[in-house]
Design a protein around this motif. Structure first.
Motif, mmCIF file in Angstrom:
data_model
loop_
_atom_site.group_PDB
_atom_site.id
_atom_site.type_symbol
_atom_site.label_atom_id
_atom_site.label_comp_id
_atom_site.label_asym_id
_atom_site.label_seq_id
_atom_site.Cartn_x
_atom_site.Cartn_y
_atom_site.Cartn_z
ATOM 1 N N LEU A 170 0.832 -1.203 0.000
ATOM 2 C CA LEU A 170 0.000 0.000 0.000
ATOM 3 C C LEU A 170 0.868 1.256 0.000
ATOM 4 C CD1 LEU A 170 -2.887 -0.905 2.484
ATOM 5 C CD2 LEU A 170 -2.987 -0.797 -0.020
ATOM 6 N N ARG A 171 0.505 2.206 -0.881
ATOM 7 C CA ARG A 171 1.295 3.427 -1.026
ATOM 8 C C ARG A 171 0.478 4.691 -0.838
ATOM 9 N NH1 ARG A 171 2.205 7.259 -4.546
ATOM 10 N NH2 ARG A 171 0.798 6.404 -6.128
ATOM 11 N N ALA A 172 -0.672 4.805 -1.533
ATOM 12 C CA ALA A 172 -1.378 6.084 -1.565
ATOM 13 C C ALA A 172 -2.881 5.904 -1.452
ATOM 14 C CB ALA A 172 -1.046 6.833 -2.858
ATOM 15 N N THR A 173 -3.517 6.891 -0.820
ATOM 16 C CA THR A 173 -4.973 6.888 -0.685
ATOM 17 C C THR A 173 -5.468 8.320 -0.581
ATOM 18 O OG1 THR A 173 -6.855 6.005 0.561
ATOM 19 C CG2 THR A 173 -4.976 6.773 1.839
ATOM 20 N N ILE A 174 -6.761 8.481 -0.807
ATOM 21 C CA ILE A 174 -7.437 9.745 -0.528
ATOM 22 C C ILE A 174 -8.783 9.393 0.053
ATOM 23 C CG2 ILE A 174 -8.397 9.926 -2.867
ATOM 24 C CD1 ILE A 174 -8.124 13.004 -2.566
ATOM 25 N N THR A 175 -9.182 10.114 1.065
ATOM 26 C CA THR A 175 -10.484 9.900 1.680
ATOM 27 C C THR A 175 -11.150 11.248 1.816
ATOM 28 O OG1 THR A 175 -11.653 8.786 3.484
ATOM 29 C CG2 THR A 175 -9.679 10.056 4.082
ATOM 30 N N SER B 240 -14.603 13.487 3.705
ATOM 31 C CA SER B 240 -15.781 13.647 4.540
ATOM 32 C C SER B 240 -15.694 15.054 5.106
ATOM 33 C CB SER B 240 -15.809 12.617 5.669
ATOM 34 O OG SER B 240 -16.997 12.740 6.434
ATOM 35 N N THR B 241 -16.772 15.536 5.711
ATOM 36 C CA THR B 241 -16.698 16.871 6.296
ATOM 37 C C THR B 241 -15.830 16.869 7.546
ATOM 38 O OG1 THR B 241 -18.784 16.380 7.428
ATOM 39 C CG2 THR B 241 -18.898 17.657 5.389
ATOM 40 N N THR B 242 -15.829 15.767 8.280
ATOM 41 C CA THR B 242 -14.986 15.665 9.461
ATOM 42 C C THR B 242 -14.349 14.284 9.500
ATOM 43 O OG1 THR B 242 -16.881 14.946 10.799
ATOM 44 C CG2 THR B 242 -16.335 17.292 10.829
ATOM 45 N N ILE B 243 -13.029 14.260 9.679
ATOM 46 C CA ILE B 243 -12.292 13.008 9.793
ATOM 47 C C ILE B 243 -11.422 13.109 11.044
ATOM 48 C CG2 ILE B 243 -10.651 11.438 8.704
ATOM 49 C CD1 ILE B 243 -11.387 12.744 6.030
ATOM 50 N N PRO B 244 -11.521 12.179 11.966
ATOM 51 C CA PRO B 244 -10.671 12.258 13.160
ATOM 52 C C PRO B 244 -9.195 12.170 12.774
ATOM 53 C CG PRO B 244 -12.394 10.583 13.409
ATOM 54 C CD PRO B 244 -12.394 11.001 11.975
ATOM 55 N N PRO B 245 -8.339 13.019 13.359
ATOM 56 C CA PRO B 245 -6.903 12.904 13.078
ATOM 57 C C PRO B 245 -6.369 11.515 13.403
ATOM 58 C CG PRO B 245 -7.368 14.980 14.203
ATOM 59 C CD PRO B 245 -8.642 14.186 14.215
ATOM 60 N N SER B 246 -6.990 10.858 14.390
ATOM 61 C CA SER B 246 -6.541 9.508 14.753
ATOM 62 C C SER B 246 -6.707 8.534 13.600
ATOM 63 C CB SER B 246 -7.312 9.005 15.975
ATOM 64 O OG SER B 246 -8.706 8.975 15.711
ATOM 65 N N LEU B 247 -7.759 8.740 12.760
ATOM 66 C CA LEU B 247 -7.946 7.857 11.614
ATOM 67 C C LEU B 247 -6.822 8.057 10.602
ATOM 68 C CD1 LEU B 247 -9.546 5.796 9.972
ATOM 69 C CD2 LEU B 247 -10.930 7.677 9.059
ATOM 70 N N ILE B 248 -6.440 9.307 10.352
ATOM 71 C CA ILE B 248 -5.336 9.578 9.429
ATOM 72 C C ILE B 248 -4.049 8.923 9.941
ATOM 73 C CG2 ILE B 248 -3.993 11.372 8.274
ATOM 74 C CD1 ILE B 248 -6.960 11.295 7.464
ATOM 75 N N GLU B 249 -3.803 9.059 11.233
ATOM 76 C CA GLU B 249 -2.609 8.439 11.827
ATOM 77 C C GLU B 249 -2.637 6.922 11.673
ATOM 78 O OE1 GLU B 249 0.019 9.772 12.907
ATOM 79 O OE2 GLU B 249 -0.349 11.685 13.918
ATOM 80 N N ARG B 250 -3.787 6.312 11.915
ATOM 81 C CA ARG B 250 -3.900 4.857 11.821
ATOM 82 C C ARG B 250 -3.766 4.391 10.368
ATOM 83 N NH1 ARG B 250 -8.735 2.121 14.806
ATOM 84 N NH2 ARG B 250 -7.324 0.328 14.541
ATOM 85 N N MET B 251 -4.282 5.182 9.430
ATOM 86 C CA MET B 251 -4.131 4.822 8.011
ATOM 87 C C MET B 251 -2.657 4.796 7.629
ATOM 88 S SD MET B 251 -7.361 6.998 6.497
ATOM 89 C CE MET B 251 -6.978 6.746 4.766
ATOM 90 N N ARG B 252 -1.891 5.718 8.217
ATOM 91 C CA ARG B 252 -0.460 5.756 7.937
ATOM 92 C C ARG B 252 0.291 4.666 8.702
ATOM 93 N NH1 ARG B 252 0.320 12.372 8.017
ATOM 94 N NH2 ARG B 252 -0.030 12.692 5.791
ATOM 95 N N ASN B 253 -0.019 4.532 9.985
ATOM 96 C CA ASN B 253 0.780 3.657 10.839
ATOM 97 C C ASN B 253 0.361 2.188 10.768
ATOM 98 O OD1 ASN B 253 2.145 5.945 11.708
ATOM 99 N ND2 ASN B 253 0.810 6.245 13.475
ATOM 100 N N LEU C 175 -2.145 0.825 8.420
ATOM 101 C CA LEU C 175 -2.374 0.344 7.049
ATOM 102 C C LEU C 175 -1.139 0.568 6.172
ATOM 103 C CD1 LEU C 175 -6.061 1.511 6.446
ATOM 104 C CD2 LEU C 175 -5.240 -0.729 7.180
ATOM 105 N N GLY C 176 -0.265 1.443 6.602
ATOM 106 C CA GLY C 176 1.012 1.605 5.905
ATOM 107 C C GLY C 176 1.015 2.558 4.733
ATOM 108 N N PHE C 177 -0.015 3.395 4.580
ATOM 109 C CA PHE C 177 -0.040 4.347 3.477
ATOM 110 C C PHE C 177 1.034 5.421 3.664
ATOM 111 C CE2 PHE C 177 -4.518 2.882 3.132
ATOM 112 C CZ PHE C 177 -4.518 2.527 1.794
ATOM 113 N N LYS C 178 1.788 5.665 2.617
ATOM 114 C CA LYS C 178 2.792 6.733 2.660
ATOM 115 C C LYS C 178 2.163 8.083 2.301
ATOM 116 C CE LYS C 178 5.242 2.832 2.239
ATOM 117 N NZ LYS C 178 4.552 1.514 2.161
ATOM 118 N N VAL C 179 1.156 8.048 1.427
ATOM 119 C CA VAL C 179 0.460 9.257 0.993
ATOM 120 C C VAL C 179 -1.004 9.137 1.410
ATOM 121 C CG1 VAL C 179 -0.258 10.664 -0.978
ATOM 122 C CG2 VAL C 179 2.000 9.561 -0.974
ATOM 123 N N VAL C 180 -1.460 10.066 2.242
ATOM 124 C CA VAL C 180 -2.862 10.129 2.652
ATOM 125 C C VAL C 180 -3.355 11.546 2.382
ATOM 126 C CG1 VAL C 180 -4.539 9.853 4.506
ATOM 127 C CG2 VAL C 180 -2.496 8.392 4.443
#
Length: 524
Positions: A288-293, A295-308, A310-315
């Protein structure tokens, strides 16, 4: 992007020339190269020409994600026609409305899908303007199958299809995508080849999309994220497309490991589901390398978990409307999780943003107001509805989005509310006026009002406030069951309150804000 590739047929020909034997689409063990895809698209164009399709005609697709969807869409573009994607969750009456409103002459339809035969669903709602239905799978003897349609292509010389594709210009319509509005009826948003490809290329560059990427597309092709930011973006940059028909957490995790997926966009619900699956811990996610998500509100914790986790380098996150080709703002790969979570990023190159008050006066940075967009990405208008177009695009070319937001000192957009009552269920836009119109057909319903309420898993869900007709009896389970039968499942309200009356202002307009307050009080 070179100006000579600013049509989808030319882009496809360019990609076929550049990436010829690379795999364009991989599905169920079958691979289609870029060269084959180009030939197949021209064959579909020839078949459409044989059916009498002319440049500027509309041709629809009502089917799940798959290679046939892509081939059919590219064939439509090569024939000089405009693509009309139809939501696979629509019932027959909803699909019929879209087909009638667009004047679609041909429909590529799924046969059997999710327990229904789609042409049968449409049968009593088929508009007179629809001359032919091509059934992609499980065609019945009386129906024109995909295979028999392709046989018709032999009636047309290859040079005719090639010339038709070459005659497409950047300002010709590439698609008419239907989106609902405050009137309750979907409207067809018209966009052209050149503006779409320019926006898509900007998005793909931000994602770092390249020929080595393997792109699992879970966003539906009838949506801009599955179509424009999905397979079109992949084809522009030589990536391999792996279509996913229906989102299933287990299947997606297996595909990531087995197929070495590197790009996987989706709404927040996709990533919440993946992170909650017990199989995550034993799945190889290293590709996994890149993703985009979005919504009007996304918890910062979700972005961190997607990186840490799920392993995405680009979010990335972004903002756009169907009326803006699906694109307007983007974060960058260098932005912090807080910026990605709390904003939609900055305006894309060539796109302007303004925040205005109720008198259309620009406000100071940090002050909330209506979001306006101007640039090459603004739609050509609503199909056959000049009045509705004038309501949202002013004389200076500004698109009035109906969304409330603010720009910070760094130029990042943050959406804070909506002028319109639209809410988002698992990535799907829901428009209360449309849902209310559908529910009003129930013989027991006197009045209904729908509001969006927060939901941990889906982001938001619908809550219905229903006034029954005198003497009518109905419980919540019966109401929800009726809704499931008569509308797309994401539109079905999750909750229902039976009330004696709806709050209104002196002019009789329902006060949705009061209903939201009631809903909030009941869950707090």
């Amino acid at each position: 992007m070179a100006s000579n590739t600013l049509t989808i047929p030319r882009m496809l020909a360019h990609s076929a020339q550049r990436h010829g034997e690379r795999i364009a689409i991989e599905e169920n063990g079958v691979a289609i190269t870029y060269a084959q895809l180009h030939r197949n698209a021209l064959k579909v164009a020839a078949g459409l020409i044989a059916l009498g399709v002319e440049p500027g005609d509309r041709v629809a697709i009502w089917a799940p994600n798959g290679s046939q969807w892509i081939v059919a869409a590219l064939g439509i573009h090569c024939a000089g026609a405009a693509l009309v994607p139809v939501n696979t969750r629509m019932k027959g009456s909803e699909a019929g409305y879209v087909l009638a409103s667009s004047g679609a002459r041909v429909l590529f339809s799924a046969g059997q899908f999710l327990g229904s035969h789609y042409p049968e669903l449409l049968a009593e709602h088929r508009p007179f303007s629809l001359a032919q239905i091509v059934v992609l799978n499980d065609a019945r003897p009386v129906e024109l199958s995909w295979e028999n349609f392709l046989d018709k292509a032999q009636e047309i010389d290859d040079a005719v299809a090639f010339q038709r594709a070459a005659a497409v210009t950047p300002d010709m319509l590439s698609d008419v995508m239907f989106t609902s509005g405050t009137t309750g009826n979907p409207k067809g948003v018209m966009t052209a080849h050149g503006q779409n490809l320019k926006a898509i290329d900007g998005w793909a560059q931000a994602m770092g999309l390249c020929a080595e990427d393997r792109y699992l597309i879970v966003n539906p092709f009838f949506h801009a994220m599955g179509y424009k930011a999905g397979w079109l973006a992949a084809l522009m940059h030589g990536a391999t497309i792996l279509p996913q028909q229906v989102f299933d957490t287990s299947a997606v995790l297996k595909a990531i490991e087995r197929d070495r997926i590197s790009v996987l966009p989706g709404p927040p619900t996709v990533f919440h589901s993946l992170l909650a699956d017990p199989a995550l811990a034993t799945t190889d996610l290293s590709s996994l390398r890149a993703t985009i998500t979005g919504s009007t509100t996304i918890p910062p914790s979700l972005i961190e978990r997607m990186r840490n986790e799920l392993g995405f380098k680009v979010v990335l996150t972004g903002y756009g409307l169907t009326e803006s080709c699906g694109f307007a703002t983007l974060t960058s790969r260098d932005d912090s999780p807080q910026v990605v979570a709390h904003s939609c990023g900055r305006a894309m190159p060539g796109v302007e943003l303004r925040i205005v008050d109720e008198h259309d006066r620009e406000v100071e940075p940090g002050t909330a107001g209506e979001v306006l967009i101007r640039g090459y990405n603004v739609m050509q208008g609503y199909f056959s509805d000049d009045a509705a177009t004038r309501e949202v695009v002013d004389t200076e070319g500004w698109l009035h989005t109906g969304d409330i937001g603010l720009l910070d000192e760094a130029g990042c957009l943050r959406i804070t509310d909506r002028l319109k009552d639209m809410y988002i269920v698992g990535g799907f836009n829901c428009y209360p006026a449309e849902i209310e119109r559908l529910i009003a057909a129930h013989s027991a319903v006197a009045q209904v009002a729908i509001v969006g309420v927060l939901d941990d898993r889906m982001g938001e869900v619908g809550r219905a406030f229903v006034v029954l007709r005198p003497g009518a009896l109905m419980n919540g389970e019966e109401f929800i069951a009726w809704c499931r039968t008569n509308m797309s499942n994401y539109k079905v309200p999750r909750y229902v309150d039976f009330v004696d009356s709806l709050p209104t202002n002196p002019s009789g307009k329902v006060l949705k804000r009061e209903l939201r307050s009631v809903a909030l009080a009941q869950v707090s």
